[in-house]
Design a protein around this motif. Structure first.
Motif, PDB file in Angstrom:
ATOM      1  N   VAL A 294       4.507  -5.253   4.599  1.00 42.54           N
ATOM      2  CA  VAL A 294       3.719  -4.135   5.093  1.00 42.54           C
ATOM      3  C   VAL A 294       4.470  -3.493   6.265  1.00 42.54           C
ATOM      4  O   VAL A 294       5.219  -4.169   6.967  1.00 42.54           O
ATOM      5  CB  VAL A 294       2.302  -4.598   5.531  1.00 42.54           C
ATOM      6  CG1 VAL A 294       2.371  -5.582   6.683  1.00 42.54           C
ATOM      7  CG2 VAL A 294       1.399  -3.435   5.859  1.00 42.54           C
TER       8      VAL A 294
ATOM      9  N   PRO B 116       1.907   2.146   0.457  1.00 44.54           N
ATOM     10  CA  PRO B 116       2.791   1.219  -0.269  1.00 44.54           C
ATOM     11  C   PRO B 116       3.913   1.973  -0.972  1.00 44.54           C
ATOM     12  O   PRO B 116       3.702   3.075  -1.491  1.00 44.54           O
ATOM     13  CB  PRO B 116       1.862   0.562  -1.299  1.00 44.54           C
ATOM     14  CG  PRO B 116       0.476   0.800  -0.787  1.00 44.54           C
ATOM     15  CD  PRO B 116       0.521   2.070   0.001  1.00 44.54           C
ATOM     16  N   GLN B 117       5.090   1.378  -0.970  1.00 47.93           N
ATOM     17  CA  GLN B 117       6.257   1.981  -1.636  1.00 47.93           C
ATOM     18  C   GLN B 117       6.260   1.557  -3.104  1.00 47.93           C
ATOM     19  O   GLN B 117       5.883   0.434  -3.430  1.00 47.93           O
ATOM     20  CB  GLN B 117       7.544   1.523  -0.961  1.00 47.93           C
ATOM     21  CG  GLN B 117       7.646   1.917   0.493  1.00 47.93           C
ATOM     22  CD  GLN B 117       7.716   3.433   0.679  1.00 47.93           C
ATOM     23  OE1 GLN B 117       8.445   4.103  -0.020  1.00 47.93           O
ATOM     24  NE2 GLN B 117       6.951   3.925   1.612  1.00 47.93           N
TER      25      GLN B 117
END
Length: 132
Positions: free
Chosen positions: A107, A130-131
């Motif tokens: 995170v 979030p990626q």
């Protein structure tokens, strides 16, 4: 505004030292006694922390949330600052990421704090999307 004027504004509060201490001595501290002592030193008498999932009020509650996060993610999990904290006029922020020491980043986000008389009064924990 001259460079010395800017330094005078920023020197009123040491944003970097305070927000790094919060990350290291509160949110990375596994010893409950050391963590509450740090919260008492770094936070105002009745602080409020705003998380994505709720609002936490009081020093003891903030310490408990930090401890629960560390318990949830395991003994190798840590928050790591990214660059210096910056701020002025009582508002500062510090970018960070967190995860196990061997990676990957679990995170990332930023702590944004209202600071008065060298203490955190209100803290917003903002998580990056979030990626992937």
């Amino acid at each position: 505004m001259s460079g010395s004027d800017l330094r005078n504004i920023n020197d009123v509060e040491n944003y970097d030292a305070l927000l790094r201490a919060n990350l290291q001595r509160v949110f990375n501290e596994r010893d409950a006694q050391k963590r509450i002592a740090a919260v008492q030193e770094l936070f105002a008498d009745t602080p409020t922390m705003y998380e994505p999932t709720g609002i936490v009020t009081g020093r003891a509650a903030i310490s408990e949330v930090a401890g629960a996060l560390l318990d949830q993610f395991g003994s190798d999990f840590a928050f790591v600052p990214e660059g210096p904290a910056v701020g002025h006029h009582g508002l500062g922020y510090l970018r960070w990421h967190a995860g196990p020491s061997a990676g990957p980043v679990v995170v990332s986000g930023v702590d944004v704090a209202e600071i008065k008389a060298g203490k955190i009064v209100r803290l917003w924990v903002l998580l990056d999307a979030p990626q992937g």
